[in-house]
Motif scaffolding. Structure first.
Motif, PDB file in Angstrom:
ATOM      1  N   LEU A   1       0.821  -1.215   0.000  1.00  0.00           N
ATOM      2  CA  LEU A   1       0.000   0.000   0.000  1.00  0.00           C
ATOM      3  C   LEU A   1       0.852   1.260   0.000  1.00  0.00           C
ATOM      4  O   LEU A   1       0.452   2.284  -0.560  1.00  0.00           O
ATOM      5  N   ASN A   2       2.041   1.208   0.584  1.00  0.00           N
ATOM      6  CA  ASN A   2       2.946   2.356   0.540  1.00  0.00           C
ATOM      7  C   ASN A   2       3.382   2.636  -0.900  1.00  0.00           C
ATOM      8  O   ASN A   2       3.565   3.792  -1.295  1.00  0.00           O
ATOM      9  N   VAL A   3       3.548   1.572  -1.689  1.00  0.00           N
ATOM     10  CA  VAL A   3       3.864   1.760  -3.111  1.00  0.00           C
ATOM     11  C   VAL A   3       2.702   2.466  -3.796  1.00  0.00           C
ATOM     12  O   VAL A   3       2.888   3.392  -4.590  1.00  0.00           O
ATOM     13  N   LEU A   4       1.485   2.029  -3.463  1.00  0.00           N
ATOM     14  CA  LEU A   4       0.285   2.608  -4.074  1.00  0.00           C
ATOM     15  C   LEU A   4       0.119   4.074  -3.688  1.00  0.00           C
ATOM     16  O   LEU A   4      -0.138   4.937  -4.537  1.00  0.00           O
ATOM     17  N   ILE A   5       0.276   4.384  -2.400  1.00  0.00           N
ATOM     18  CA  ILE A   5       0.126   5.764  -1.925  1.00  0.00           C
ATOM     19  C   ILE A   5       1.248   6.638  -2.465  1.00  0.00           C
ATOM     20  O   ILE A   5       1.064   7.836  -2.722  1.00  0.00           O
ATOM     21  N   GLY A   6       2.429   6.040  -2.667  1.00  0.00           N
ATOM     22  CA  GLY A   6       3.538   6.791  -3.255  1.00  0.00           C
ATOM     23  C   GLY A   6       3.220   7.284  -4.653  1.00  0.00           C
ATOM     24  O   GLY A   6       3.721   8.314  -5.091  1.00  0.00           O
ATOM     25  N   LYS A   7       2.364   6.553  -5.351  1.00  0.00           N
ATOM     26  CA  LYS A   7       1.964   6.957  -6.700  1.00  0.00           C
ATOM     27  C   LYS A   7       0.807   7.954  -6.696  1.00  0.00           C
ATOM     28  O   LYS A   7       0.630   8.709  -7.644  1.00  0.00           O
ATOM     29  N   ASP A   8      -0.010   7.896  -5.619  1.00  0.00           N
ATOM     30  CA  ASP A   8      -1.156   8.811  -5.531  1.00  0.00           C
ATOM     31  C   ASP A   8      -1.498   9.015  -4.058  1.00  0.00           C
ATOM     32  O   ASP A   8      -2.085   8.141  -3.414  1.00  0.00           O
ATOM     33  N   GLU A   9      -1.144  10.164  -3.524  1.00  0.00           N
ATOM     34  CA  GLU A   9      -1.372  10.440  -2.103  1.00  0.00           C
ATOM     35  C   GLU A   9      -2.844  10.654  -1.765  1.00  0.00           C
ATOM     36  O   GLU A   9      -3.208  10.739  -0.591  1.00  0.00           O
ATOM     37  N   LYS A  10      -3.698  10.718  -2.779  1.00  0.00           N
ATOM     38  CA  LYS A  10      -5.131  10.926  -2.539  1.00  0.00           C
ATOM     39  C   LYS A  10      -5.948   9.654  -2.802  1.00  0.00           C
ATOM     40  O   LYS A  10      -7.157   9.722  -2.988  1.00  0.00           O
ATOM     41  N   ASP A  11      -5.281   8.524  -2.784  1.00  0.00           N
ATOM     42  CA  ASP A  11      -5.957   7.250  -3.028  1.00  0.00           C
ATOM     43  C   ASP A  11      -6.673   6.810  -1.744  1.00  0.00           C
ATOM     44  O   ASP A  11      -6.082   6.178  -0.869  1.00  0.00           O
ATOM     45  N   TYR A  12      -7.960   7.144  -1.643  1.00  0.00           N
ATOM     46  CA  TYR A  12      -8.718   6.876  -0.410  1.00  0.00           C
ATOM     47  C   TYR A  12      -8.888   5.376  -0.147  1.00  0.00           C
ATOM     48  O   TYR A  12      -8.894   4.941   1.006  1.00  0.00           O
ATOM     49  N   GLU A  13      -8.990   4.576  -1.225  1.00  0.00           N
ATOM     50  CA  GLU A  13      -9.118   3.130  -1.021  1.00  0.00           C
ATOM     51  C   GLU A  13      -7.847   2.564  -0.393  1.00  0.00           C
ATOM     52  O   GLU A  13      -7.903   1.679   0.469  1.00  0.00           O
ATOM     53  N   ALA A  14      -6.705   3.081  -0.810  1.00  0.00           N
ATOM     54  CA  ALA A  14      -5.436   2.617  -0.245  1.00  0.00           C
ATOM     55  C   ALA A  14      -5.362   2.923   1.246  1.00  0.00           C
ATOM     56  O   ALA A  14      -4.919   2.090   2.046  1.00  0.00           O
ATOM     57  N   TYR A  15      -5.820   4.116   1.648  1.00  0.00           N
ATOM     58  CA  TYR A  15      -5.808   4.461   3.082  1.00  0.00           C
ATOM     59  C   TYR A  15      -6.777   3.585   3.869  1.00  0.00           C
ATOM     60  O   TYR A  15      -6.501   3.194   5.006  1.00  0.00           O
ATOM     61  N   SER A  16      -7.912   3.258   3.265  1.00  0.00           N
ATOM     62  CA  SER A  16      -8.872   2.389   3.946  1.00  0.00           C
ATOM     63  C   SER A  16      -8.293   0.988   4.133  1.00  0.00           C
ATOM     64  O   SER A  16      -8.414   0.384   5.200  1.00  0.00           O
ATOM     65  N   LEU A  17      -7.640   0.473   3.085  1.00  0.00           N
ATOM     66  CA  LEU A  17      -6.983  -0.833   3.203  1.00  0.00           C
ATOM     67  C   LEU A  17      -5.830  -0.787   4.200  1.00  0.00           C
ATOM     68  O   LEU A  17      -5.568  -1.766   4.906  1.00  0.00           O
ATOM     69  N   MET A  18      -5.172   0.363   4.271  1.00  0.00           N
ATOM     70  CA  MET A  18      -4.110   0.534   5.264  1.00  0.00           C
ATOM     71  C   MET A  18      -4.691   0.413   6.674  1.00  0.00           C
ATOM     72  O   MET A  18      -4.074  -0.163   7.578  1.00  0.00           O
TER      73      MET A  18
ATOM     74  N   GLU B   1      -6.533   6.484  12.312  1.00  0.00           N
ATOM     75  CA  GLU B   1      -6.028   7.611  11.522  1.00  0.00           C
ATOM     76  C   GLU B   1      -6.134   7.326  10.025  1.00  0.00           C
ATOM     77  O   GLU B   1      -6.467   8.217   9.236  1.00  0.00           O
ATOM     78  N   SER B   2      -5.857   6.087   9.628  1.00  0.00           N
ATOM     79  CA  SER B   2      -5.939   5.723   8.210  1.00  0.00           C
ATOM     80  C   SER B   2      -7.375   5.781   7.705  1.00  0.00           C
ATOM     81  O   SER B   2      -7.640   6.307   6.621  1.00  0.00           O
ATOM     82  N   TYR B   3      -8.315   5.247   8.493  1.00  0.00           N
ATOM     83  CA  TYR B   3      -9.729   5.293   8.092  1.00  0.00           C
ATOM     84  C   TYR B   3     -10.213   6.742   8.007  1.00  0.00           C
ATOM     85  O   TYR B   3     -10.938   7.109   7.075  1.00  0.00           O
ATOM     86  N   LYS B   4      -9.821   7.560   8.972  1.00  0.00           N
ATOM     87  CA  LYS B   4     -10.247   8.963   8.964  1.00  0.00           C
ATOM     88  C   LYS B   4      -9.675   9.696   7.748  1.00  0.00           C
ATOM     89  O   LYS B   4     -10.345  10.557   7.169  1.00  0.00           O
ATOM     90  N   LYS B   5      -8.438   9.368   7.377  1.00  0.00           N
ATOM     91  CA  LYS B   5      -7.832   9.979   6.192  1.00  0.00           C
ATOM     92  C   LYS B   5      -8.622   9.592   4.937  1.00  0.00           C
ATOM     93  O   LYS B   5      -8.866  10.422   4.057  1.00  0.00           O
ATOM     94  N   ALA B   6      -9.058   8.307   4.877  1.00  0.00           N
ATOM     95  CA  ALA B   6      -9.845   7.846   3.734  1.00  0.00           C
ATOM     96  C   ALA B   6     -11.171   8.593   3.642  1.00  0.00           C
ATOM     97  O   ALA B   6     -11.596   9.011   2.561  1.00  0.00           O
ATOM     98  N   VAL B   7     -11.836   8.780   4.778  1.00  0.00           N
ATOM     99  CA  VAL B   7     -13.113   9.508   4.812  1.00  0.00           C
ATOM    100  C   VAL B   7     -12.908  10.963   4.440  1.00  0.00           C
ATOM    101  O   VAL B   7     -13.727  11.565   3.739  1.00  0.00           O
ATOM    102  N   GLU B   8     -11.798  11.532   4.889  1.00  0.00           N
ATOM    103  CA  GLU B   8     -11.481  12.934   4.559  1.00  0.00           C
ATOM    104  C   GLU B   8     -11.312  13.103   3.045  1.00  0.00           C
ATOM    105  O   GLU B   8     -11.748  14.098   2.467  1.00  0.00           O
ATOM    106  N   LEU B   9     -10.685  12.102   2.399  1.00  0.00           N
ATOM    107  CA  LEU B   9     -10.468  12.167   0.957  1.00  0.00           C
ATOM    108  C   LEU B   9     -11.739  11.883   0.168  1.00  0.00           C
ATOM    109  O   LEU B   9     -11.920  12.394  -0.937  1.00  0.00           O
TER     110      LEU B   9
END
Length: 407
Positions: free
Chosen positions: A159-176, A191-199
């Motif tokens: 998931l860090n690889v995925l977020i590295g490509k797109d910092e606004k990938d809300y699905e990646a933060y939810s999976l995190m 914190e990860s779930y809240k970041k996903a909801v924020e996005l």
């Protein structure tokens, strides 16, 4: 007789032939060695391919001479087609990848087929080998395969690889968040779930992750749960499930007036679900409107006989009114609706105990304790009553079973 020059020439030709044979053999060995590729991690590649049909072809029927037009052109053999099996598709994809090893789409398709077959280790081996080439879909699949294998650290790495490509990938933060839950890092998960909801405030899986965290607390964090469901209604819409949960949360939290409104809204949205009818009755009872409560709970019990929640709450009101016979019947219906419902078993135990149906009470106490050890307290209390009453017929049985329940 061969002179020295001819002899040397023959020897030289023989040497050249030997060297040529050696070179050809080495090249052949190298060529055969190149047949192995990364897919040898999975299986011997060609062994599992479907066998070709070796049956002899059926003899063609001769075309009558009376139809020269038909005999002028050969009759095409009928095409026999069959649905491709999962294994056949996997083998076909492997073969196509060997022919086109840089085709990332084929690699992703193969990974998807392996995932469907629940061969998650093969998915991770394949996708990590091509992690620098695969697209977003492949990286998500890689993370999910690690999630299935309960490997949070590898999941986070993907998931860090995925977020590295797109910092606004809300699905990646939810999976995190899911990964941190597996790793038992609640704060990081939150914190990860809240970041996903924020996005993306419409992404339901991230809300579900937060809800699970707040529900797992002892006691559940009703305040945060109320805010979450209200946010979901505001962002996603007033779905029946959200209204029912707010109806329940407000009821449990004792905020009866907003609970009643939510329960009524939930009933209007989905009149075939028992829960809001039950919590509406509970709210009336909490507000001291006993007649309205009894009426609402009785209706819920009758209209929804398979709802353990409805049977339990109606039985509880009847028991509080000392209508033990009726309460016993309703609690029994609750145990039939859900044979593992400890609270209905306990209600059946206490109500039947009051009317001295000790055999039924003992059985119900045992089941109540089986599904929730906390019910040992009520079991011991009943044993004490029998001891004080000097009921020699039942005291020994209750004492033995209550001690078993405790330990």
């Amino acid at each position: 007789m061969m002179n020295g020059l001819n002899f040397n020439r023959s020897l030289f030709i023989l040497f050249l032939s030997f060297v040529s044979l050696l070179v050809v053999g080495t090249a052949s060995a190298q060529t055969s060695g190149q047949g192995k590729d990364e897919f040898s991690l999975f299986e011997e590649d060609l062994k599992d391919l479907p066998k070709k049909d070796t049956k002899p072809a059926a003899k063609k029927t001769q075309t009558p001479a009376a139809t020269p037009a038909a005999s002028a052109e050969p009759v095409a053999a009928p095409v026999v087609s069959h649905a491709e099996t999962a294994n056949e598709k996997i083998e076909r994809l492997k073969k196509e990848i060997r022919s086109s090893p840089k085709n990332v789409g084929l690699i992703g398709e193969l990974a998807e087929e392996l995932y469907k077959k629940e061969e998650y280790e093969k998915v991770t081996l394949l996708l990590w080998k091509h992690v620098d080439k695969i697209d977003r879909k492949g990286l998500v699949l890689l993370a999910k395969a690690h999630e299935k294998r309960k490997e949070p650290n590898e999941m986070i790495r993907a998931l860090n690889v995925l977020i590295g490509k797109d910092e606004k990938d809300y699905e990646a933060y939810s999976l995190m968040g899911n990964a941190y839950v597996l790793a038992r890092k609640t704060k990081d998960a939150m914190e990860s779930y809240k970041k996903a909801v924020e996005l993306n405030n419409k992404y339901e899986p991230a809300y579900d992750g937060l809800i699970a965290l707040y529900e797992d607390r002892e006691p559940p964090n009703l305040y945060e749960l109320r805010i979450l469901y209200q946010d979901m209604i505001d962002s996603i819409g007033p779905r029946p499930i959200y209204l029912r949960k707010l109806c329940e949360i407000n009821t449990l939290d004792g905020t009866y007036e907003p609970a009643i409104q939510m329960c009524k809204d939930a009933i209007q949205k989905d009149p075939k679900n028992a829960d809001p009818y039950v919590y509406l009755g509970v709210c009336y009872k909490g507000m001291g409107e006993d007649e309205k409560a009894l009426k609402a709970l009785k209706k819920a019990s009758i209209d929804f006989p398979k709802s353990e929640l409805a049977q339990y709450h109606y039985g509880k009101v009847l028991e509080e009114q000392k209508s033990y016979v009726d309460a016993m019947k309703v609690y029994k219906a609750g145990t039939e609706a859900d044979p593992k419902a400890a609270r209905s078993w306990l209600g059946l135990a206490t109500s039947s105990f009051e009317i001295r149906k000790y055999e039924l009470s003992l059985l119900a106490f045992k089941n109540a304790c089986k599904f929730d050890k906390k019910n040992a307290v009520a079991f011991r209390r009943a044993t004490t009553v029998l001891r004080n009453a000097k009921n020699s017929q039942w005291i020994g049985k209750f004492e033995h079973e209550s001690e078993t329940c405790t330990f």
